[in-house]
Write a protein that holds these residues in place. Structure first.
Motif, PDB file in Angstrom:
ATOM      1  N   VAL A  14      -1.142   3.145 -10.081  1.00 22.58           N
ATOM      2  CA  VAL A  14      -0.692   3.014  -9.275  1.00 22.58           C
ATOM      3  C   VAL A  14       1.224   2.195  -9.441  1.00 22.58           C
ATOM      4  CG1 VAL A  14      -1.307   1.271  -7.630  1.00 22.58           C
ATOM      5  CG2 VAL A  14      -2.903   2.942  -8.386  1.00 22.58           C
ATOM      6  N   GLU A  15       1.769   2.352  -9.052  1.00 23.42           N
ATOM      7  CA  GLU A  15       3.078   1.830  -9.184  1.00 23.42           C
ATOM      8  C   GLU A  15       3.115   1.003  -7.777  1.00 23.42           C
ATOM      9  OE1 GLU A  15       7.535   2.027  -9.577  1.00 23.42           O
ATOM     10  OE2 GLU A  15       6.187   3.607 -10.784  1.00 23.42           O
ATOM     11  N   LEU A  16       3.075  -0.545  -7.526  1.00 30.30           N
ATOM     12  CA  LEU A  16       3.521  -1.238  -6.441  1.00 30.30           C
ATOM     13  C   LEU A  16       4.675  -1.864  -6.725  1.00 30.30           C
ATOM     14  CD1 LEU A  16       0.116  -3.087  -6.289  1.00 30.30           C
ATOM     15  CD2 LEU A  16       0.392  -0.899  -5.197  1.00 30.30           C
ATOM     16  N   VAL A  17       5.101  -1.899  -5.368  1.00 28.01           N
ATOM     17  CA  VAL A  17       6.567  -2.972  -5.539  1.00 28.01           C
ATOM     18  C   VAL A  17       6.425  -3.608  -4.267  1.00 28.01           C
ATOM     19  CG1 VAL A  17       9.139  -2.987  -4.918  1.00 28.01           C
ATOM     20  CG2 VAL A  17       8.250  -1.435  -6.016  1.00 28.01           C
ATOM     21  N   SER A  85       4.139  -6.432 -15.052  1.00 28.67           N
ATOM     22  CA  SER A  85       5.042  -7.192 -14.121  1.00 28.67           C
ATOM     23  C   SER A  85       6.430  -7.897 -14.206  1.00 28.67           C
ATOM     24  CB  SER A  85       4.722  -8.072 -13.286  1.00 28.67           C
ATOM     25  OG  SER A  85       4.340  -9.459 -13.513  1.00 28.67           O
ATOM     26  N   GLU A  86       6.888  -7.394 -13.047  1.00 33.02           N
ATOM     27  CA  GLU A  86       8.550  -7.612 -13.641  1.00 33.02           C
ATOM     28  C   GLU A  86       9.365  -7.899 -12.319  1.00 33.02           C
ATOM     29  OE1 GLU A  86      10.260  -4.612 -16.101  1.00 33.02           O
ATOM     30  OE2 GLU A  86      10.192  -3.086 -14.507  1.00 33.02           O
ATOM     31  N   HIS A  87      10.808  -9.008 -12.702  1.00 38.40           N
ATOM     32  CA  HIS A  87      11.288  -9.100 -11.500  1.00 38.40           C
ATOM     33  C   HIS A  87      12.691  -7.447 -12.088  1.00 38.40           C
ATOM     34  CE1 HIS A  87      10.593 -12.577 -10.199  1.00 38.40           C
ATOM     35  NE2 HIS A  87      10.366 -13.077 -11.500  1.00 38.40           N
ATOM     36  N   ILE A  88      12.996  -7.000 -10.287  1.00 37.18           N
ATOM     37  CA  ILE A  88      13.528  -5.753  -9.792  1.00 37.18           C
ATOM     38  C   ILE A  88      14.683  -5.868  -8.982  1.00 37.18           C
ATOM     39  CG2 ILE A  88      11.886  -4.119 -11.013  1.00 37.18           C
ATOM     40  CD1 ILE A  88      11.194  -3.239  -8.303  1.00 37.18           C
TER      41      ILE A  88
END
Length: 120
Positions: A14-17, A85-88
């Motif tokens: 699962v990838e969430l933004v 998690s990371e800021h993108i």
């Protein structure tokens, strides 16, 4: 593959933004969760509080728990989980953010494999 040969384990990716509209609210929620954890040792608690206060991405990672995704699904037990998690920089119109990109590549590889099997 018959049912007996199929693994019982399934990798669920699962990838969430997410867009954080209120960083302070996320930080407060993470700090509250840390404060409510009776099993957390004091040194770990101090580290967690520092991390979530300094970085909203850390706070969000502390709040999102993979167990919550499958914890109430009948017949499923979480065997292992990892997340980060990371800021993108996010541009929903960029082709780099096509969520189905991996699926298309896998489908093309599957089709190539099937063609090889038919030819071979």
């Amino acid at each position: 593959m018959s049912t007996e040969e199929t693994s019982r384990f399934v990798r669920l990716r699962v990838e969430l933004v997410v867009e954080v509209d209120d960083q302070d609210a996320v930080t407060r929620a993470a700090l509250a969760r840390i404060a409510e954890d009776p099993d957390m040792p004091d040194d770990e608690r101090a580290h967690a509080e520092s991390a979530v206060t300094e970085d909203t991405a850390e706070a969000l990672a502390y709040l999102v728990d993979p167990f919550d995704l499958v914890g109430e699904v009948s017949g499923v037990e979480l065997a292992q989980a990892s997340w980060s998690s990371e800021h993108i920089d996010y541009d929903p119109d960029s082709p780099d953010w096509d969520l189905d990109e991996d699926d298309v590549e896998e489908d093309e590889e599957d089709e190539e494999d099937e063609e090889e099997e038919v030819v071979g």
